[in-house]
Write a protein that holds these residues in place. Structure first.
Motif, PDB file in Angstrom:
ATOM      1  N   PHE A   1       0.923  -1.148  -0.087  1.00 21.23           N
ATOM      2  CA  PHE A   1      -0.134   0.032  -0.022  1.00 21.23           C
ATOM      3  C   PHE A   1       0.873   1.277   0.043  1.00 21.23           C
TER       4      PHE A   1
ATOM      5  N   SER B   1      -8.672  -6.581   2.958  1.00 25.90           N
ATOM      6  CA  SER B   1      -7.728  -6.306   2.083  1.00 25.90           C
ATOM      7  C   SER B   1      -7.664  -5.133   1.133  1.00 25.90           C
ATOM      8  N   GLN B   2      -8.835  -4.444   1.352  1.00 26.45           N
ATOM      9  CA  GLN B   2      -8.623  -3.165   0.744  1.00 26.45           C
ATOM     10  C   GLN B   2      -7.786  -1.919   1.475  1.00 26.45           C
ATOM     11  N   GLY B   3      -7.356  -0.948   0.917  1.00 28.90           N
ATOM     12  CA  GLY B   3      -6.484  -0.090   1.421  1.00 28.90           C
ATOM     13  C   GLY B   3      -7.155   0.545   2.702  1.00 28.90           C
ATOM     14  N   PRO B   4      -6.477   0.605   3.770  1.00 31.44           N
ATOM     15  CA  PRO B   4      -6.941   1.364   5.077  1.00 31.44           C
ATOM     16  C   PRO B   4      -7.616   2.527   4.968  1.00 31.44           C
ATOM     17  N   GLN B   5      -8.853   2.781   5.378  1.00 26.94           N
ATOM     18  CA  GLN B   5      -9.717   3.693   5.242  1.00 26.94           C
ATOM     19  C   GLN B   5      -9.490   4.953   6.606  1.00 26.94           C
TER      20      GLN B   5
ATOM     21  N   PHE C   1      -4.934   6.135   2.133  1.00 33.09           N
ATOM     22  CA  PHE C   1      -4.490   4.957   1.123  1.00 33.09           C
ATOM     23  C   PHE C   1      -4.827   4.553   0.145  1.00 33.09           C
ATOM     24  N   GLY C   2      -3.823   4.029  -1.018  1.00 36.39           N
ATOM     25  CA  GLY C   2      -4.611   3.535  -2.068  1.00 36.39           C
ATOM     26  C   GLY C   2      -4.814   2.061  -2.001  1.00 36.39           C
ATOM     27  N   GLN C   3      -5.458   1.691  -3.213  1.00 33.69           N
ATOM     28  CA  GLN C   3      -6.021   0.312  -2.802  1.00 33.69           C
ATOM     29  C   GLN C   3      -5.071  -0.944  -3.113  1.00 33.69           C
TER      30      GLN C   3
END
Lengths: 114, 108
Positions: A90, B41-45, A105-107
């Motif tokens: 990431f 498993s997505q980017g941390p938000q 953050f990106g994906q």
């Protein structure tokens, strides 16, 4: 609103090959962070840059290097890939250097080493 | 650098408030408390952050105790889409250190 863009989204490499991951921060953000997340693990900080200079360093292997370019995008270069490098990578960006600025953050890029 | 302690998992009924605690007893006076979440498993938000006052935004509320040694993230009306791992992070410098977090399961 524009977000952090990472490319590629997926990458498959063989052992001992090299890989380059790219990160395009949110416009006007000057700080970039890289994280590695192995299967079932929490994100681990690798390295960060502020205004194109390395600002902090975490558990980044010597086989990895990174830089931030004049347009603020960043690249993570990974050499002599090992099976254990398979992970989500990431990138995050923030709009200021300091303790009160949130990072976005990106994906992520999913790297698989075979 | 301050470390945080969170329960490993919590359940919450859909439509009810989810209250996620975090202990950060060694936080220093100028360190902020941040909350992030990660959905499969997505980017941390990013969710919210604060220094010493309570904060609220469209996603959540953050309650920080007066001594700043602990905080609570409140999702006022949890939905199934709030199922995620929630991370409480004390920011001490240039990067964000992720601990084990709390796995929140919102149940129908």
């Amino acid at each position: 609103a524009a977000g952090v863009i990472q490319s590629p989204r997926h990458l498959i490499k063989e052992k001992r090959e090299t890989a380059t991951l790219k990160c395009y921060p949110i416009p006007r953000h000057d700080t970039v962070y890289w994280y590695q997340q192995g299967p079932g693990q929490d994100p681990q900080f690798l390295i960060s840059f502020y205004e194109k200079m390395q600002s902090d360093k975490g558990s980044i292997p010597d086989r990895f290097s990174a830089q931030q370019f004049s347009d603020y995008h960043s690249e993570l270069n990974m050499s002599s890939l090992e099976l254990g490098d398979s992970a989500l990578y990431f990138c995050a960006s923030s709009g200021g250097h300091g303790r009160s600025t949130e990072a976005f953050f990106g994906q992520g890029t999913r790297l698989t080493v075979v | 650098d301050a470390k945080t302690t969170q329960p490993p998992s919590m359940d919450c009924a859909e439509g009810r408030a989810a209250n996620l605690p975090c202990n950060h007893s060694t936080i220093s006076g100028n360190e902020y408390v941040y909350w992030y979440r990660q959905i499969h498993s997505q980017g941390p938000q990013y969710i919210i952050h604060g220094l010493k006052n309570n904060e609220t935004n469209e996603m959540a509320s953050l309650i920080i105790t007066e001594d700043r040694k602990s905080s609570t993230l409140i999702l006022p009306h949890a939905t199934l889409r709030d199922t995620a791992v929630y991370y409480c992070i004390v920011n001490y410098g240039q990067n964000f250190v992720f601990g084990p977090g709390t796995r929140l399961s919102v149940l129908p």
